[in-house]
Design a protein around this motif. Structure first.
Motif, short mmCIF file in Angstrom:
data_model
loop_
_atom_site.label_atom_id
_atom_site.label_comp_id
_atom_site.label_asym_id
_atom_site.label_seq_id
_atom_site.Cartn_x
_atom_site.Cartn_y
_atom_site.Cartn_z
N ASP A 31 0.83 -1.21 0.00
CA ASP A 31 0.00 0.00 0.00
C ASP A 31 0.86 1.26 0.00
O ASP A 31 0.60 2.20 -0.75
N ALA A 35 1.14 3.84 -3.17
CA ALA A 35 0.73 5.23 -2.92
C ALA A 35 1.86 6.20 -3.24
O ALA A 35 1.64 7.26 -3.85
N THR A 38 2.28 6.34 -7.05
CA THR A 38 1.16 7.06 -7.63
C THR A 38 1.29 8.57 -7.40
O THR A 38 1.00 9.36 -8.30
N ALA A 39 1.77 8.97 -6.24
CA ALA A 39 1.94 10.39 -5.93
C ALA A 39 2.90 11.06 -6.90
O ALA A 39 2.72 12.24 -7.24
N SER A 97 -4.28 7.39 -11.91
CA SER A 97 -4.81 6.57 -10.82
C SER A 97 -4.25 5.17 -10.94
O SER A 97 -3.95 4.70 -12.04
N GLU A 99 -5.07 1.39 -8.92
CA GLU A 99 -5.82 0.67 -7.90
C GLU A 99 -5.26 -0.74 -7.78
O GLU A 99 -5.13 -1.46 -8.77
#
Length: 153
Positions: A31, A35, A38-39, A97, A99
């Protein structure tokens, strides 16, 4: 046969316990890694976002982006190269994005399957909307990502 049964149970327990204990830590890592990555792709991505992502990587990280690059060699300045390459694209996405779909781990490797949408516009070209499915296979050494193999469908 009766003598082997306790030994077999002990072996199964020995190899099963670390997997259960590591699952929570692995999920946290997956996770946090996703994250952070992705940032770095957001329209408002900063140098701090990039440095946070790079904190997951070994200094001599190897990177392979299939099918575009088939070299996964580790280099003494691998993280520096990642920093330079990613800085060029920093803040150039219109949206991004990712997921998490699935992950698995074992033998110091974590495989992260994810999908998402990436919108970007290169200078003088129309907006590109790319829906993607990807998998990153990460080799872990001394708590850092030492090799990244990024696969795109």
């Amino acid at each position: 046969m009766k003598k082997l049964l306790p030994l077999a149970v002990a072996i199964v327990l020995f190899f099963s316990l670390p997997v259960v204990a590591d699952e929570t830590d692995t999920k946290r890592f997956v996770d946090a890694y996703l994250a952070a990555r992705t940032a770095t792709q957001q329209p408002d991505a900063t140098v701090e976002d990039l440095e946070h992502y790079l904190s997951f990587l070994a200094e001599d990280v190897g990177y392979q982006h299939l099918p575009y690059n088939d070299d996964d060699s580790r280099h003494p300045d691998g993280k520096k190269g990642m920093r330079e390459g990613m800085t060029y694209y920093l803040g150039k996405s219109k949206s991004f994005s990712a997921e998490l779909v699935n992950y698995t781990y074992g033998f110091n490797v974590v495989a992260i399957q994810y999908e998402g949408v990436h919108e970007y516009q290169r200078e003088g070209e129309p907006l590109t909307v790319n829906r993607y499915k990807a998998m990153d296979v990460l080799e872990i050494e001394d708590g850092k990502v030492s090799v990244i193999r990024e696969y795109l469908e």
